[in-house]
Scaffold this motif. Sequence first.
Motif, PDB file in Angstrom:
ATOM      1  N   LEU A  43      51.599 -11.471 -20.444  1.00 40.30           N
ATOM      2  CA  LEU A  43      50.417 -12.142 -20.988  1.00 40.30           C
ATOM      3  C   LEU A  43      49.151 -11.432 -20.534  1.00 40.30           C
ATOM      4  O   LEU A  43      48.214 -11.259 -21.318  1.00 40.30           O
ATOM      5  CB  LEU A  43      50.404 -13.604 -20.547  1.00 40.30           C
ATOM      6  CG  LEU A  43      49.177 -14.426 -20.971  1.00 40.30           C
ATOM      7  CD1 LEU A  43      49.044 -14.455 -22.480  1.00 40.30           C
ATOM      8  CD2 LEU A  43      49.263 -15.839 -20.404  1.00 40.30           C
ATOM      9  N   GLN A  44      49.098 -11.026 -19.287  1.00 47.57           N
ATOM     10  CA  GLN A  44      47.933 -10.321 -18.775  1.00 47.57           C
ATOM     11  C   GLN A  44      47.714  -9.000 -19.511  1.00 47.57           C
ATOM     12  O   GLN A  44      46.598  -8.665 -19.912  1.00 47.57           O
ATOM     13  CB  GLN A  44      48.082 -10.077 -17.272  1.00 47.57           C
ATOM     14  CG  GLN A  44      48.017 -11.355 -16.456  1.00 47.57           C
ATOM     15  CD  GLN A  44      48.221 -11.134 -14.973  1.00 47.57           C
ATOM     16  OE1 GLN A  44      47.782 -11.914 -14.139  1.00 47.57           O
ATOM     17  NE2 GLN A  44      48.909 -10.062 -14.611  1.00 47.57           N
ATOM     18  N   GLN A  45      48.795  -8.258 -19.713  1.00 50.95           N
ATOM     19  CA  GLN A  45      48.672  -6.986 -20.407  1.00 50.95           C
ATOM     20  C   GLN A  45      48.290  -7.182 -21.868  1.00 50.95           C
ATOM     21  O   GLN A  45      47.473  -6.436 -22.417  1.00 50.95           O
ATOM     22  CB  GLN A  45      49.986  -6.212 -20.299  1.00 50.95           C
ATOM     23  CG  GLN A  45      50.331  -5.794 -18.877  1.00 50.95           C
ATOM     24  CD  GLN A  45      51.742  -5.240 -18.750  1.00 50.95           C
ATOM     25  OE1 GLN A  45      52.466  -5.113 -19.737  1.00 50.95           O
ATOM     26  NE2 GLN A  45      52.145  -4.914 -17.527  1.00 50.95           N
ATOM     27  N   GLY A  46      48.841  -8.209 -22.508  1.00 55.49           N
ATOM     28  CA  GLY A  46      48.536  -8.457 -23.909  1.00 55.49           C
ATOM     29  C   GLY A  46      47.151  -9.022 -24.134  1.00 55.49           C
ATOM     30  O   GLY A  46      46.647  -8.993 -25.263  1.00 55.49           O
ATOM     31  N   SER A  47      46.517  -9.539 -23.082  1.00 53.53           N
ATOM     32  CA  SER A  47      45.181 -10.131 -23.214  1.00 53.53           C
ATOM     33  C   SER A  47      44.061  -9.140 -22.924  1.00 53.53           C
ATOM     34  O   SER A  47      42.889  -9.487 -23.060  1.00 53.53           O
ATOM     35  CB  SER A  47      45.046 -11.336 -22.265  1.00 53.53           C
ATOM     36  OG  SER A  47      46.020 -12.316 -22.538  1.00 53.53           O
ATOM     37  N   ALA A  48      44.405  -7.940 -22.499  1.00 54.41           N
ATOM     38  CA  ALA A  48      43.384  -6.948 -22.175  1.00 54.41           C
ATOM     39  C   ALA A  48      42.608  -6.561 -23.434  1.00 54.41           C
ATOM     40  O   ALA A  48      43.167  -6.438 -24.521  1.00 54.41           O
ATOM     41  CB  ALA A  48      44.024  -5.710 -21.549  1.00 54.41           C
ATOM     42  N   SER A  49      41.303  -6.400 -23.299  1.00 59.58           N
ATOM     43  CA  SER A  49      40.433  -6.029 -24.409  1.00 59.58           C
ATOM     44  C   SER A  49      39.209  -5.334 -23.835  1.00 59.58           C
ATOM     45  O   SER A  49      39.086  -5.160 -22.617  1.00 59.58           O
ATOM     46  CB  SER A  49      40.014  -7.272 -25.208  1.00 59.58           C
ATOM     47  OG  SER A  49      39.222  -8.136 -24.400  1.00 59.58           O
ATOM     48  N   LEU A  51      36.358  -6.618 -23.691  1.00 59.89           N
ATOM     49  CA  LEU A  51      35.669  -7.636 -22.906  1.00 59.89           C
ATOM     50  C   LEU A  51      36.274  -7.793 -21.522  1.00 59.89           C
ATOM     51  O   LEU A  51      35.575  -8.086 -20.556  1.00 59.89           O
ATOM     52  CB  LEU A  51      35.720  -8.982 -23.633  1.00 59.89           C
ATOM     53  CG  LEU A  51      34.900  -9.105 -24.913  1.00 59.89           C
ATOM     54  CD1 LEU A  51      35.235 -10.399 -25.631  1.00 59.89           C
ATOM     55  CD2 LEU A  51      33.411  -9.047 -24.596  1.00 59.89           C
ATOM     56  N   ALA A  52      37.576  -7.629 -21.427  1.00 60.85           N
ATOM     57  CA  ALA A  52      38.296  -7.752 -20.150  1.00 60.85           C
ATOM     58  C   ALA A  52      39.358  -6.667 -20.100  1.00 60.85           C
ATOM     59  O   ALA A  52      40.524  -6.912 -20.440  1.00 60.85           O
ATOM     60  CB  ALA A  52      38.924  -9.136 -20.022  1.00 60.85           C
ATOM     61  N   PRO A  53      38.980  -5.440 -19.712  1.00 60.16           N
ATOM     62  CA  PRO A  53      39.946  -4.331 -19.706  1.00 60.16           C
ATOM     63  C   PRO A  53      41.145  -4.579 -18.809  1.00 60.16           C
ATOM     64  O   PRO A  53      42.248  -4.120 -19.100  1.00 60.16           O
ATOM     65  CB  PRO A  53      39.111  -3.145 -19.209  1.00 60.16           C
ATOM     66  CG  PRO A  53      37.697  -3.525 -19.482  1.00 60.16           C
ATOM     67  CD  PRO A  53      37.636  -5.005 -19.319  1.00 60.16           C
ATOM     68  N   SER A  54      40.929  -5.300 -17.714  1.00 61.20           N
ATOM     69  CA  SER A  54      42.018  -5.608 -16.784  1.00 61.20           C
ATOM     70  C   SER A  54      42.019  -7.113 -16.525  1.00 61.20           C
ATOM     71  O   SER A  54      41.044  -7.646 -15.986  1.00 61.20           O
ATOM     72  CB  SER A  54      41.840  -4.832 -15.480  1.00 61.20           C
ATOM     73  OG  SER A  54      42.850  -5.172 -14.552  1.00 61.20           O
ATOM     74  N   VAL A  55      43.080  -7.781 -16.940  1.00 59.95           N
ATOM     75  CA  VAL A  55      43.155  -9.242 -16.826  1.00 59.95           C
ATOM     76  C   VAL A  55      44.080  -9.627 -15.683  1.00 59.95           C
ATOM     77  O   VAL A  55      45.232  -9.187 -15.628  1.00 59.95           O
ATOM     78  CB  VAL A  55      43.654  -9.867 -18.142  1.00 59.95           C
ATOM     79  CG1 VAL A  55      43.830 -11.374 -17.988  1.00 59.95           C
ATOM     80  CG2 VAL A  55      42.684  -9.549 -19.275  1.00 59.95           C
ATOM     81  N   THR A  56      43.563 -10.434 -14.769  1.00 64.76           N
ATOM     82  CA  THR A  56      44.365 -11.031 -13.706  1.00 64.76           C
ATOM     83  C   THR A  56      44.234 -12.541 -13.816  1.00 64.76           C
ATOM     84  O   THR A  56      43.126 -13.073 -13.767  1.00 64.76           O
ATOM     85  CB  THR A  56      43.910 -10.566 -12.316  1.00 64.76           C
ATOM     86  OG1 THR A  56      43.986  -9.137 -12.238  1.00 64.76           O
ATOM     87  CG2 THR A  56      44.795 -11.171 -11.235  1.00 64.76           C
ATOM     88  N   LEU A  57      45.367 -13.227 -13.972  1.00 57.87           N
ATOM     89  CA  LEU A  57      45.362 -14.669 -14.158  1.00 57.87           C
ATOM     90  C   LEU A  57      45.919 -15.372 -12.925  1.00 57.87           C
ATOM     91  O   LEU A  57      46.792 -14.832 -12.243  1.00 57.87           O
ATOM     92  CB  LEU A  57      46.206 -15.054 -15.375  1.00 57.87           C
ATOM     93  CG  LEU A  57      45.760 -14.479 -16.715  1.00 57.87           C
ATOM     94  CD1 LEU A  57      46.782 -14.801 -17.798  1.00 57.87           C
ATOM     95  CD2 LEU A  57      44.393 -15.026 -17.113  1.00 57.87           C
ATOM     96  N   PRO A  58      45.436 -16.573 -12.644  1.00 50.81           N
ATOM     97  CA  PRO A  58      46.006 -17.343 -11.535  1.00 50.81           C
ATOM     98  C   PRO A  58      47.397 -17.848 -11.887  1.00 50.81           C
ATOM     99  O   PRO A  58      47.667 -18.222 -13.027  1.00 50.81           O
ATOM    100  CB  PRO A  58      45.022 -18.498 -11.361  1.00 50.81           C
ATOM    101  CG  PRO A  58      44.404 -18.666 -12.712  1.00 50.81           C
ATOM    102  CD  PRO A  58      44.340 -17.292 -13.309  1.00 50.81           C
TER     103      PRO A  58
END
Length: 389
Positions: A43-49, A51-58
Amino acid sequence: MNKPIRPAPALRRRRLPALCALALSTLLNVHANTLPEISVQALQQGSASTLAPSVTLPTPGSNHSAELARLLANPVDAKAAVRIALLNNPGLQVMLGSEGLAISDQFGADAPAKLKARKEITQLSANTHKAWISAVAAVESVKALQAARLAAENSGELARRLARVGNWSRLQQARQQVLLAEAAADLARAQDSAFAAREKLIVLMGLWGPEANFALPDALPALPEAPRDLPDIEQRSLQARADLNIARMQLQRKEAQRHVKRPADLWGSMEDTAALRAMAVQARSDARLSYQRYRSRYDLARHHQKELQPLREFINDEMVLRYNGMLSSVFDLLADTKLKAQAANAEVEARRDFWLADTDLQTLLAGVAPTFADDAGKAAAAASASPAH
């Protein structure tokens, strides 16, 4: 030989819950990287854009306090603000918790819950990015309007002195007082808008207490040298839109269940197909409108920087020369100084509007329809554009 000092039983009892909590958190953090039921790497990798090149989720048991402290230690730029929001926004955590296992790595990338989660992540990233733009621009506007008020104060003070010795009429003094009152009101509105814009950003980042005292940059980024050319914006938008992908999957699933086409099913198929086509028509319109807003706001901001601001600087320099040569009065100079400050504020707002439109375009390309809400600060802009007397 000294004996080791042992903590008192009561102290050991107080430490036990904290140690258990630490152990549980450590255990969950270790397993979060291995258990597909908890891990959200896909999910983190698929949400990268952009706006948010690197996504880290709790995730359950994760602790990102050290990361938050690091991001808040320096003036928070747009990327840092988005990263903080994705780590710390309570609403996002409520959504992730409610979806639970459905967004974990044990399900495929095209699972409906993951598509929904990616949309929410992109929307939060966009909202935070726009809130950061508005907050920084509001600070710039306050600085510009402070200069305008200072010029009005100097003019008003000189008018009072001239009226006191009988060289000015009460009407002339009143006109200068009106200019000062208007400048003070413009500044007060700008300060109120700046406070509200910062509070919106604080809420999106999920901060409170000392964390909310973070610093922001002094100014928005400069305009890019040239706008992006996106002739295929409609096609790219259709491919990326999460809501269209979800609707398409749902239509395919419903059609697969209709083995024998009854008259009612035929009407239902027409309804579902038309609904999907309506979404596609709106998506194409969103793409065209988003790109038009992006280009027009770029052109306007560039016009302020390349045309209006240099002209205002030239006029002000000429007014100074004329004043030094005793060809114009000090009131003329102070009035022009106020107009120069107001022009600087207008340039800030034009640059802000461009970056907001740029964020909308990035949101669209990330697969989420932009909101096209009215740009922040319209009231302050109207106030600062009050006519000179």
